[in-house]
Design an enzyme around this catalytic site. Structure first.
Site, PDB file in Angstrom:
ATOM      1  CD  GLU A 236       5.559  20.773  24.316  1.00  0.00           C
ATOM      2  OE1 GLU A 236       5.238  21.064  25.481  1.00  0.00           O
ATOM      3  OE2 GLU A 236       6.738  20.601  23.955  1.00  0.00           O
ATOM      4  CB  CYS A 270      -1.120  23.725  28.746  1.00  0.00           C
ATOM      5  SG  CYS A 270       0.105  24.894  28.133  1.00  0.00           S
TER       6      CYS A 270
HETATM    7  P1  NAD Z   1      -7.672  17.537  21.856  1.00  0.00           P
HETATM    8  O1  NAD Z   1      -6.687  16.469  22.137  1.00  0.00           O
HETATM    9  O2  NAD Z   1      -9.121  17.219  21.967  1.00  0.00           O
HETATM   10  O3  NAD Z   1      -7.490  18.116  20.381  1.00  0.00           O
HETATM   11  C1  NAD Z   1      -6.276  18.691  19.964  1.00  0.00           C
HETATM   12  C2  NAD Z   1      -6.171  18.608  18.458  1.00  0.00           C
HETATM   13  O4  NAD Z   1      -6.118  17.235  18.082  1.00  0.00           O
HETATM   14  C3  NAD Z   1      -7.333  19.223  17.690  1.00  0.00           C
HETATM   15  O5  NAD Z   1      -6.820  19.878  16.549  1.00  0.00           O
HETATM   16  C4  NAD Z   1      -8.162  18.011  17.289  1.00  0.00           C
HETATM   17  O6  NAD Z   1      -8.914  18.210  16.111  1.00  0.00           O
HETATM   18  C5  NAD Z   1      -7.074  16.983  17.060  1.00  0.00           C
HETATM   19  N1  NAD Z   1      -7.515  15.590  17.212  1.00  0.00           N
HETATM   20  C6  NAD Z   1      -8.412  15.104  18.098  1.00  0.00           C
HETATM   21  N2  NAD Z   1      -8.513  13.771  17.971  1.00  0.00           N
HETATM   22  C7  NAD Z   1      -7.662  13.405  16.990  1.00  0.00           C
HETATM   23  C8  NAD Z   1      -7.315  12.155  16.397  1.00  0.00           C
HETATM   24  N3  NAD Z   1      -7.875  11.014  16.797  1.00  0.00           N
HETATM   25  N4  NAD Z   1      -6.394  12.143  15.430  1.00  0.00           N
HETATM   26  C9  NAD Z   1      -5.804  13.305  15.014  1.00  0.00           C
HETATM   27  N5  NAD Z   1      -6.100  14.505  15.524  1.00  0.00           N
HETATM   28  C10 NAD Z   1      -7.015  14.563  16.508  1.00  0.00           C
HETATM   29  O7  NAD Z   1      -7.276  18.746  22.801  1.00  0.00           O
HETATM   30  P2  NAD Z   1      -8.035  20.131  22.987  1.00  0.00           P
HETATM   31  O8  NAD Z   1      -9.239  19.903  23.852  1.00  0.00           O
HETATM   32  O9  NAD Z   1      -8.197  20.783  21.667  1.00  0.00           O
HETATM   33  O10 NAD Z   1      -6.949  20.982  23.779  1.00  0.00           O
HETATM   34  C11 NAD Z   1      -6.919  21.132  25.175  1.00  0.00           C
HETATM   35  C12 NAD Z   1      -5.751  20.366  25.727  1.00  0.00           C
HETATM   36  O11 NAD Z   1      -4.534  20.873  25.172  1.00  0.00           O
HETATM   37  C13 NAD Z   1      -5.605  20.542  27.223  1.00  0.00           C
HETATM   38  O12 NAD Z   1      -5.302  19.303  27.803  1.00  0.00           O
HETATM   39  C14 NAD Z   1      -4.411  21.476  27.353  1.00  0.00           C
HETATM   40  O13 NAD Z   1      -3.720  21.372  28.572  1.00  0.00           O
HETATM   41  C15 NAD Z   1      -3.576  21.037  26.208  1.00  0.00           C
HETATM   42  N6  NAD Z   1      -2.597  22.059  25.864  1.00  0.00           N
HETATM   43  C16 NAD Z   1      -1.270  21.792  26.055  1.00  0.00           C
HETATM   44  C17 NAD Z   1      -0.315  22.768  25.787  1.00  0.00           C
HETATM   45  C18 NAD Z   1       1.154  22.532  26.002  1.00  0.00           C
HETATM   46  O14 NAD Z   1       1.975  23.298  25.482  1.00  0.00           O
HETATM   47  N7  NAD Z   1       1.547  21.530  26.772  1.00  0.00           N
HETATM   48  C19 NAD Z   1      -0.731  24.014  25.299  1.00  0.00           C
HETATM   49  C20 NAD Z   1      -2.093  24.235  25.134  1.00  0.00           C
HETATM   50  C21 NAD Z   1      -3.018  23.255  25.405  1.00  0.00           C
END
Ligand code: NAD
Length: 484
Positions: A236, A270
């Site tokens: 997501e 999001c």
């Molecule tokens: P991100 O991708 O930076 O991090 C998300 C999670 O992934 C965190 O827990 C982080 O620690 C982990 N992570 C990061 N790199 C990783 C790796 N290499 N391996 C494993 N885990 C890793 O995203 P963010 O900045 O925390 O969140 C914002 C994003 O989330 C925005 O793009 C937003 O649109 C999206 N989002 C989507 C939804 C949906 O339902 N579609 C809902 C909320 C947020």
């Protein structure tokens, strides 16, 4: 967020800008030990049946409500917002109970059984086999809620679940873990850990299916890693939601819907409204109304209990939004109200910001902004509106506001996105367990998190195929046998 010599991760406070929390991330060895324990308990959990799991999870919902204040307080510090933070525990408890109400019927309906359509003496039945251990990796913008959207149905399906929320908002994890500990049968199969990317990688190495909510870049990397392990990845990801405002729309209602969709949670959602396309015939009047309504909104500074728009959860996000605004202005856009972020009491805030004179050469129309910013662009006809709205790598959700719901629904048919709100924005949250949807473009992969599939995706289906009566023997398979 920086790492100290002791390996602790330091966490900033959105309202003060100071670091007031730190934690040591879970190591790969710790994740392996937790995963072993969860797997050890999962067989009993799955075998106990859905009625048992429903009973246990209902007790968790009660425990969440009992500790709602503590969870809400921690999430308030994580996010810098009060009302939403304190509502979330009740939203999660309601979601747990809602899934508990629906799960038995979803499973029963999905159990296909009957007589073969090609052979009357062959019947079939379905056996469900849950993935033993599901990993959930979640983002910072809605910490508790987003850590549970996949976990609840996975638990009801019979999986064990390990959750790693974002390292940017970790304070809520301790009070939530207390509520899990209060239900020992659940604690055996459900565990939260804290950490960053490295901890996420350790989880990826252990689990049988991964649910990831976060950015497109991380989602893509994790999907590749899951493919290499032949485990499913349910993704997501980000969005750049478009709203189309058609000629017959009620201007005041349309502006209210667009404003709410754009600035709720400081635009850090999001499914935030990030692009607004308005019929050229009503563009100027609509913008005037939007600006009038936007200027009535207050920041939640200095009093967290008053105002509409809280601080950015992290300073880096404020920098990204400022960069998008600077890029737009340098390419000819006009800021009609609001503007760059301001630092107040150490927190980074932005007023509701409306932009005109934008085009698709600007970051503000192409990249996820994640701030309270509404760029508005006129369109000449509906073909152009749909072409512009669909000119995006994202396809999470969107909205159409027209003279009637029927007209809006007919325009929505042309939009490439998974959930379209009609006559309002951001309605997705209301139908999470009711209806399925597919994200378009880079906004997701792996099947619907919503509706019955939200639960069924955690079950491998075994077909049990029974022969009634004598088996077909080799004589019937002779080349010169009479046709059956
Ligand atoms: P991100 O991708 O930076 O991090 C998300 C999670 O992934 C965190 O827990 C982080 O620690 C982990 N992570 C990061 N790199 C990783 C790796 N290499 N391996 C494993 N885990 C890793 O995203 P963010 O900045 O925390 O969140 C914002 C994003 O989330 C925005 O793009 C937003 O649109 C999206 N989002 C989507 C939804 C949906 O339902 N579609 C809902 C909320 C947020």
């Amino acid at each position: 967020m920086t790492t100290s010599a002791t390996n602790a991760l330091l966490v900033g406070n959105p309202r003060t800008g100071t670091v007031d929390f730190e934690f040591v991330p879970a190591t790969a060895a710790e994740i392996t030990a937790i995963a072993d324990d969860l797997r050890g308990a999962q067989g009993t959990w799955a075998a106990a049946g859905v009625a048992y799991r429903v009973e246990v999870l209902r007790r968790w919902a009660d425990a969440i409500e009992k500790d709602a204040q503590a969870i809400g307080d921690a999430e308030m510090t994580d996010t810098g917002r009060s009302r939403v933070a304190h509502e979330v525990p009740f939203m999660v408890a309601a979601a747990v109970r809602g899934w508990c109400d629906q799960a038995p019927a979803i499973l029963e309906r999905a159990r296909l059984r009957g007589i073969s359509s090609t052979s009357e003496s062959v019947s079939y039945d379905t056996q469900f086999d849950p993935y033993a251990l599901v990993g959930v990796i979640s983002p910072w913008n809605h910490p508790f809620l987003l850590s549970t959207l996949d976990a609840i149905p996975a638990l009801l399906a019979g999986c064990a679940v390990i959750v790693k929320p974002s390292e940017i908002t970790p304070r809520f994890v301790a009070p939530v873990s207390d509520t899990i500990a209060a239900v020992p049968e659940l604690a055996a199969v459900f565990h939260y850990v804290t950490g960053g990317a490295e901890t996420g990688q350790a989880i990826l190495a252990e689990v049988d299916a991964l649910c990831f909510t976060g950015s497109v870049a991380t989602g893509r990397a994790l999907a590749v890693a899951c493919a290499q392990r032949f485990i499913p990845a349910f993704l997501e990801l980000g969005g750049k939601d478009a709203v189309i405002v058609a000629k017959g729309a009620d201007l005041s209602q349309a502006a209210a819907a667009v404003l709410k969709g754009g600035v709720h949670n400081t635009g850090q959602l999001c499914f935030s409204t990030e692009r607004v396309y308005v019929d050229a015939a009503i563009h100027d009047a609509f913008v005037d109304e939007l600006v009038t309504q936007a200027e009535r909104l207050d920041l939640t500074y200095p009093d967290i209990e008053h105002g509409h728009i809280g601080p950015f959860i992290m300073a880096r996000q404020a920098d990204i939004v400022d960069d998008h605004l600077d890029d737009a202005v340098s390419r000819g856009a006009t800021i009609r109200c609001g503007g760059r972020s301001e630092t107040l009491g150490g927190g980074r805030y932005m007023r509701a910001t409306v932009l005109t004179g934008v085009d698709h050469g600007m970051k503000i129309m192409r990249e996820e902004t994640f701030g309270p910013v509404l760029p508005v662009m006129p369109y000449a006809d509906l073909d152009e509106a749909l072409r512009l709205a669909n000119d995006s790598v994202y396809g999470l959700s969107g909205a159409v506001i027209a003279g009637s719901a029927e007209e809006a629904g007919s325009i929505a048919r042309g939009l490439n996105a998974g959930a379209i709100s009609l006559q309002d924005t951001s309605l997705t949250i209301n139908i999470m367990r009711d209806v399925e949807k597919t994200s378009f473009g880079s906004s997701g992969l792996g099947g619907s998190r919503m509706g019955p599939n939200g639960l069924l995706r955690f079950l491998r289906r075994k077909a049990l195929i029974t022969r009634a009566g004598a088996v077909v023997d080799m004589d019937a398979l002779r080349e010169d046998a009479a046709p059956a």
